[in-house]
Design an enzyme around this catalytic site. Sequence first.
Site, PDB file in Angstrom:
ATOM      1  N   CYS A   1       0.965  -1.129  -0.076  1.00 15.76           N
ATOM      2  CA  CYS A   1      -0.013   0.041  -0.303  1.00 15.76           C
ATOM      3  C   CYS A   1       0.735   1.168   0.007  1.00 15.76           C
ATOM      4  CB  CYS A   1      -0.928  -0.132   1.196  1.00 15.76           C
ATOM      5  SG  CYS A   1      -0.377   0.128   2.840  1.00 15.76           S
TER       6      CYS A   1
ATOM      7  N   HIS B   1      -2.872   1.320   6.834  1.00 12.99           N
ATOM      8  CA  HIS B   1      -3.089   1.154   5.248  1.00 12.99           C
ATOM      9  C   HIS B   1      -3.327   2.458   4.808  1.00 12.99           C
ATOM     10  CE1 HIS B   1      -4.221  -0.901   1.809  1.00 12.99           C
ATOM     11  NE2 HIS B   1      -5.263  -0.168   1.754  1.00 12.99           N
TER      12      HIS B   1
ATOM     13  N   HIS C   1      -5.646   1.867  -4.622  1.00 10.96           N
ATOM     14  CA  HIS C   1      -4.709   1.443  -3.598  1.00 10.96           C
ATOM     15  C   HIS C   1      -4.279  -0.256  -3.836  1.00 10.96           C
ATOM     16  CE1 HIS C   1      -7.590  -1.271  -0.732  1.00 10.96           C
ATOM     17  NE2 HIS C   1      -8.107  -1.146  -2.018  1.00 10.96           N
TER      18      HIS C   1
END
Length: 335
Positions: A250, A298, A310
């Site tokens: 990520c 995240h 993402h």
Amino acid sequence: MATMPPHRSAPGRSARPGGLRRVAHRLLTLVAAAAVGAGMLAAPAHAAPSVDEIEAQIDKQWEQLEPTIEQYNKVRAQLKVNRKKSADLQKKIEPLALQSELAMTRVGDLASRYYMDGPSQEIGALLVSAKPDTLTEQLTILDRLARQERKEVEGVLKVRAKYDAEKQKLDALIVTQTKQQNDLAAKKKKIDAEIKRLEKSLPVTTVKTAACPTVNGVVSEAARTAIKTACAQVGDPYVWGATGPNSFDCSGLTQYAYKAAGISLTHFTGAQWNEGKAIPRSEARPGDLVFFFSDLHHVGLYLGNDQMVHAPRAGKPVQVASINYMPVAGFRRPS
């Protein structure tokens, strides 16, 4: 040999100096005009301010606005406290005012009975023993009888006067602070209007990519580049610790996207949170980073309309998704 009259000169000679002067004047005029024209052509055109320059102006305006807001909050808080104090004092004053009025009524009743009905037996006895023969002496006797009442009234009035004085101070303070609050609110409104004007001057563009939905409202070149770069990676596999160009985790994806825009981010969500400017969700723009969970583990690249691109997790490639399926921790704007 004939000679020319002394007041006249030969035609050829007289014409030449004047002609030269006229020619020289014309040449100077042409040279000056050419110089001005060249200067006008050479003058640099004033380019429209860039996004970064406009953002800097907004930041400067915000620096002026934020202390004003805090001063406004301070005055408003003080005003609330002092209004409560004033109301509390008013509650205390009301029974004192009633007590004072009742005490004064008792004294007045005593005086009325004396003048209207004549003295009671006690007063008559005192008057007889005192043998008063003037109104002044009679009033003195009455004053002695009412001394206790007078002391009671005086005590009440002193307390009441104290509270009246305190309330008067508070009321004056409230008037002053109300004016301050209105002045601050007017100033805040003016600066808010200027910030809105600056924000409207930000160039808004549309980004179209094959893998992401059309993104409207992109205001900076860096954001456009980051969005195009991240969207170009849709479908690439998630690999822990990868930063591209063919696989990502990520924070590796967001680092890679902004690296293409000339902005360096650390390959770690916690660091990226601190490397960006905090943005309220209501002001989030396409290109901002959106973080999730309380520990910020995240991150995605915001596309607007509650969408992001993402790298979700192992087994799921880079993709477009809603930001609402995870708890949003906040937004940051890389710069």
